[in-house]
Structure formats: structure tokens, C-alpha cells
Design an enzyme around this catalytic site. Structure first.
Site, PDB file in Angstrom:
ATOM      1  N   SER A  51      30.267  17.392  20.487  1.00  0.00           N
ATOM      2  CA  SER A  51      30.545  18.001  21.785  1.00  0.00           C
ATOM      3  C   SER A  51      31.940  17.659  22.311  1.00  0.00           C
ATOM      4  O   SER A  51      32.553  18.458  23.026  1.00  0.00           O
ATOM      5  CB  SER A  51      29.481  17.593  22.807  1.00  0.00           C
ATOM      6  OG  SER A  51      29.448  16.196  22.955  1.00  0.00           O
ATOM      7  N   CYS A  81      21.660  20.820  20.608  1.00  0.00           N
ATOM      8  CA  CYS A  81      22.279  19.516  20.370  1.00  0.00           C
ATOM      9  C   CYS A  81      23.644  19.418  21.083  1.00  0.00           C
ATOM     10  O   CYS A  81      23.676  19.400  22.304  1.00  0.00           O
ATOM     11  CB  CYS A  81      22.342  19.243  18.878  1.00  0.00           C
ATOM     12  SG  CYS A  81      22.346  17.490  18.529  1.00  0.00           S
ATOM     13  N   ARG A 110      24.274  11.185  25.530  1.00  0.00           N
ATOM     14  CA  ARG A 110      24.692  11.454  24.139  1.00  0.00           C
ATOM     15  C   ARG A 110      24.167  10.384  23.184  1.00  0.00           C
ATOM     16  O   ARG A 110      24.109   9.209  23.533  1.00  0.00           O
ATOM     17  CB  ARG A 110      26.222  11.472  24.036  1.00  0.00           C
ATOM     18  CG  ARG A 110      26.860  12.668  24.664  1.00  0.00           C
ATOM     19  CD  ARG A 110      28.363  12.633  24.462  1.00  0.00           C
ATOM     20  NE  ARG A 110      28.731  12.766  23.059  1.00  0.00           N
ATOM     21  CZ  ARG A 110      29.750  12.127  22.485  1.00  0.00           C
ATOM     22  NH1 ARG A 110      30.493  11.292  23.180  1.00  0.00           N
ATOM     23  NH2 ARG A 110      30.020  12.326  21.226  1.00  0.00           N
ATOM     24  N   ILE A 138      19.550  14.976  15.026  1.00  0.00           N
ATOM     25  CA  ILE A 138      20.710  14.311  14.409  1.00  0.00           C
ATOM     26  C   ILE A 138      21.636  13.822  15.520  1.00  0.00           C
ATOM     27  O   ILE A 138      22.256  14.638  16.215  1.00  0.00           O
ATOM     28  CB  ILE A 138      21.494  15.291  13.496  1.00  0.00           C
ATOM     29  CG1 ILE A 138      20.565  15.936  12.454  1.00  0.00           C
ATOM     30  CG2 ILE A 138      22.665  14.564  12.809  1.00  0.00           C
ATOM     31  CD1 ILE A 138      21.203  17.095  11.689  1.00  0.00           C
ATOM     32  N   ARG A 139      21.710  12.522  15.695  1.00  0.00           N
ATOM     33  CA  ARG A 139      22.515  11.960  16.800  1.00  0.00           C
ATOM     34  C   ARG A 139      22.280  12.771  18.083  1.00  0.00           C
ATOM     35  O   ARG A 139      23.208  13.204  18.766  1.00  0.00           O
ATOM     36  CB  ARG A 139      24.009  11.946  16.428  1.00  0.00           C
ATOM     37  CG  ARG A 139      24.316  10.993  15.277  1.00  0.00           C
ATOM     38  CD  ARG A 139      25.741  11.131  14.778  1.00  0.00           C
ATOM     39  NE  ARG A 139      26.673  10.914  15.852  1.00  0.00           N
ATOM     40  CZ  ARG A 139      27.646  11.753  16.210  1.00  0.00           C
ATOM     41  NH1 ARG A 139      27.803  12.887  15.586  1.00  0.00           N
ATOM     42  NH2 ARG A 139      28.451  11.449  17.178  1.00  0.00           N
ATOM     43  N   HIS A 174      18.186  20.326  16.189  1.00  0.00           N
ATOM     44  CA  HIS A 174      18.707  21.459  15.412  1.00  0.00           C
ATOM     45  C   HIS A 174      17.534  22.347  14.989  1.00  0.00           C
ATOM     46  O   HIS A 174      16.728  21.928  14.158  1.00  0.00           O
ATOM     47  CB  HIS A 174      19.419  20.951  14.152  1.00  0.00           C
ATOM     48  CG  HIS A 174      20.751  20.350  14.420  1.00  0.00           C
ATOM     49  ND1 HIS A 174      21.929  20.978  14.087  1.00  0.00           N
ATOM     50  CD2 HIS A 174      21.102  19.180  14.995  1.00  0.00           C
ATOM     51  CE1 HIS A 174      22.941  20.209  14.434  1.00  0.00           C
ATOM     52  NE2 HIS A 174      22.472  19.117  14.995  1.00  0.00           N
ATOM     53  N   GLU A 176      17.957  25.244  13.498  1.00  0.00           N
ATOM     54  CA  GLU A 176      18.478  26.215  12.532  1.00  0.00           C
ATOM     55  C   GLU A 176      18.433  25.700  11.105  1.00  0.00           C
ATOM     56  O   GLU A 176      18.815  26.397  10.165  1.00  0.00           O
ATOM     57  CB  GLU A 176      19.926  26.603  12.917  1.00  0.00           C
ATOM     58  CG  GLU A 176      21.022  25.601  12.544  1.00  0.00           C
ATOM     59  CD  GLU A 176      21.069  24.354  13.427  1.00  0.00           C
ATOM     60  OE1 GLU A 176      20.150  24.151  14.228  1.00  0.00           O
ATOM     61  OE2 GLU A 176      22.023  23.575  13.283  1.00  0.00           O
TER      62      GLU A 176
HETATM   63  N1  GLN Z   1      26.198  13.406  19.122  1.00  0.00           N
HETATM   64  C1  GLN Z   1      26.804  14.701  19.100  1.00  0.00           C
HETATM   65  C2  GLN Z   1      27.662  14.925  20.341  1.00  0.00           C
HETATM   66  O1  GLN Z   1      27.683  14.158  21.224  1.00  0.00           O
HETATM   67  C3  GLN Z   1      25.773  15.798  18.998  1.00  0.00           C
HETATM   68  C4  GLN Z   1      25.104  15.729  17.661  1.00  0.00           C
HETATM   69  C5  GLN Z   1      24.665  17.051  17.136  1.00  0.00           C
HETATM   70  O2  GLN Z   1      25.035  18.104  17.640  1.00  0.00           O
HETATM   71  N2  GLN Z   1      23.931  16.998  16.051  1.00  0.00           N
HETATM   72  O3  GLN Z   1      28.319  15.904  20.404  1.00  0.00           O
END
Ligand code: GLN
Length: 191
Positions: A51, A81, A110, A138-139, A174, A176
Site C-alpha cells: 500500500s 488487502c 497494517r 498475506i501480511r 486475497h 483472487e
Molecule cells: N502489508 C501490505 C501493505 O501494507 C499489504 C499486503 C498485501 O496486500 N498482501 O500494503
């Protein structure tokens, strides 16, 4: 739906997989990189990725203001995300220069689900779907606060992870990456 012309924000991140799912569902998909691209689409998917980088590229491309103007007028967006982070009212743990649109009344933290190695998949019960949806985190950002206008469509361990406000749908995960197009179909049906 069927011939809905949908943009995929293609500045950075997992945009190609979104475009594939949307095309498979019959949408006319366009990549969005500059403000003029927005004139050709009636809705937008904002993918996962980073992001902070996307925020910078949105600014340098002129898309931040162009998209911001449309969001004020109810432009439909599905943000996943990093895309959800960009749509949020406030971002915890963001970089100081990171901007978000405030298009949905949520506050997000985040990377609250851990680092890349902590990525996981979970089966979610989603309002409007008969069978559980496979969601890849994912994160991922965590929604820590949401306003009264925000509807929760799915929870993971008690926290909202899929939400809707007006024409905006946002997912922490996610949708997708597993080949399951039902959330994209839900978005297309809402157009
Ligand atoms: N941690 C990412 C961010 O802050 C987002 C992770 C993701 O889109 N898979 O942008």
C-alpha cells in the site's frame, strides 16, 4: 453483469490474477494506470500488494485525485488487502506519507496478521454464499474499528475481514489466488 467494464488498478501488486478472474466471469477488463483509463470503466478492483508503494504511484500518476473525485460520487470499488488499506478512513502502522481515500469507514492496522512467513489460508463463511470461501491472508491488514454504515460480510476469529459500505467492498485477504470467483461475481452483480 456480463459485459460490465471493470478496471483493475495496475500500478503494482497482484492485479493480473484479478484481471484473470474477472475476465473468466465475463467482464470486459481494462488495466488502469493513468487518470484517462478511469473514464473507460464503471468500477475498479484495487489489488493486494504494497500500500505504501501504491499510494506513491497513485499520487505520481495523478490517479489519487481522479479516483478520489469518483469515490465521493459512489464509484464502485472492490479493494483487497493493500487495496483495502487504501480505501480505509485511517491506517495504523502506515508510513507518514502514506495516503488513503477514506471511502469506507474502517480503521485498519497494517501487517497485523504477521509477516510473509505467517501467511495462511482460512475457510470463511460469507453472507450471501452457500459454501465457505477459501481466503488467503498475506501480511494482511486487520480491521480494528468500523463505523455504523459498514456491513460485515465475513469474520475470521471474531474480526471482520470482508466488509461493505455502499458501493465499496473491502477484504483483508486475497480472494483472487484460489481460483474461486464468487466474491468477484458478487461485486459484478452489484454493478
Ligand atoms: N502489508 C501490505 C501493505 O501494507 C499489504 C499486503 C498485501 O496486500 N498482501 O500494503
Amino acid at each position: 453483469m456480463g459485459t460490465a467494464r471493470v478496471g483493475v488498478l495496475a500500478l503494482q501488486g497482484a492485479f493480473a490474477a484479478h484481471a484473470e478472474v474477472l475476465s473468466r466471469l465475463g467482464a470486459d477488463v481494462r488495466e488502469v494506470r493513468v487518470p484517462a483509463d478511469l473514464d473507460k470503466v464503471g468500477a475498479l478492483v484495487m489489488p493486494g500488494g504494497e500500500s505504501t508503494t501504491m499510494s506513491q504511484l497513485l499520487e505520481s500518476s495523478g490517479l489519487f485525485d481522479a479516483l478520489g473525485d469518483r469515490l465521493v460520487h459512489g464509484f464502485p470499488v472492490f479493494g483487497t488487502c493493500a487495496g483495502m488499506i487504501l480505501l480505509a478512513r485511517s491506517v495504523i502502522g502506515g508510513r507518514p506519507d502514506q495516503r488513503s481515500f477514506g471511502a469506507i469507514d474502517i480503521s485498519v492496522e497494517r501487517n497485523a496478521y504477521g509477516r510473509q512467513v505467517d501467511s495462511f489460508e482460512a475457510e470463511l463463511d460469507v453472507a450471501g454464499l452457500n459454501d465457505p470461501f477459501p481466503a488467503v491472508f498475506i501480511r494482511a491488514p486487520r480491521i480494528c474499528d468500523l463505523g455504523p454504515a459498514v456491513e460485515t460480510l465475513a469474520l475470521h476469529e471474531g474480526s471482520p475481514v470482508l466488509v461493505r459500505q455502499g458501493a465499496i467492498i473491502a477484504a483483508s485477504f486475497h480472494p483472487e489466488l484460489t481460483g474461486d470467483g464468487r466474491l468477484h461475481a458478487l461485486f459484478l452483480e452489484s454493478l
